[in-house]
Motif scaffolding. Structure first.
Motif: not given
Ligand SMILES: O=C(O)CCC(=O)C(=O)O
Ligand SMILES: [Fe+2]
Length: 224
Positions: A101, A153, A99
């Motif tokens: 953030d 990540h 994903h």
């Protein structure tokens, strides 16, 4: 803090950010916290609470002050305390889906690793290039610039990591503390339509997009 930089570009790591004794004291504190009663990766939130609906903060839940043990662990490079802190426990075999953030919600991003080493996978949004980064216990990592905006990540859900020399390393219980600072104006300027929710919104790709694609591999999936 000086800046030992790594690949992908913008990734910075400070090894031995805390001592082994301090880590041991923290793990004792974590054992006494009121964790959600469920298997798998578990999270506790401090400051503003992470929202699993918007992947920003939950505006309904008031700010929870940081306990003293946490205040002492905040990275020193920023001008103010973080707005949202997430303590996560990863039993061996658990991970976090790839994903980014959420770009619009958060600006700066740091993560402290405790208890066990783990391999984190970074993947470039455009080229698909992959880079494995080893996160040793007691290390503080900052994701900024490209590593923050243009690479996803994630941590594979598995019980061992195979290192570049072929060594198979079993995982132990790991904890991480993720520190997030809210982005002023809540608009990210990066224009990465693949990974940035602001760029997607400007293009008319609606927020629901995220809900429908919760397979964890997509752009704005927050995974905390
Ligand atoms: O466990 C970590 O080090 C990172 C966790 C993470 O990526 C997140 O909470 O968004
Ligand atoms: Fe993350």
């Amino acid at each position: 803090m000086n800046e030992p930089s790594l690949e992908p570009p913008g990734l910075v790591m400070w090894k031995e950010f805390i001592t082994a004794e301090a880590e041991c004291r923290l793990l004792n504190i974590f054992a006494g916290l009121d964790w959600p009663d469920r298997p798998g990766r578990r999270s506790l939130h401090y400051g503003y609470t992470f929202s699993y609906k918007t992947f920003g903060i939950d505006e309904e839940i008031p700010f929870k002050p940081f306990p003293d043990w946490l205040t002492a662990l905040v990275p020193s490079g920023e001008e103010r305390l973080p707005d949202q802190v997430c303590l996560q426990h990863y039993p061996p075999g658990t991970g976090i889906p790839p994903h980014v953030d959420t770009h619009s919600a958060y600006d700066q991003l740091y993560s402290l690793s405790l208890g066990s080493s783990v391999t984190m996978q970074f993947r470039h949004g455009e080229s698909g290039a992959k880079i494995d980064v080893d996160l040793p216990p007691r290390s503080m990592t900052q994701m900024k610039d490209d590593s923050r905006l243009h690479w996803t990540h994630g941590i594979r859900a598995r019980k061992t990591d195979t290192l570049s020399d072929g060594t198979v390393r079993p995982r132990r219980d790991r904890w991480s503390i993720t520190y997030r600072w809210l982005r002023d104006g809540a608009n990210c300027p990066c224009e990465n339509e693949k990974l940035c929710d602001t760029a997607q919104r400007c293009k008319g790709l609606e927020k629901e997009y995220r809900w429908k694609k919760q397979n964890g591999t997509d752009a704005a999936v927050g995974a905390s």
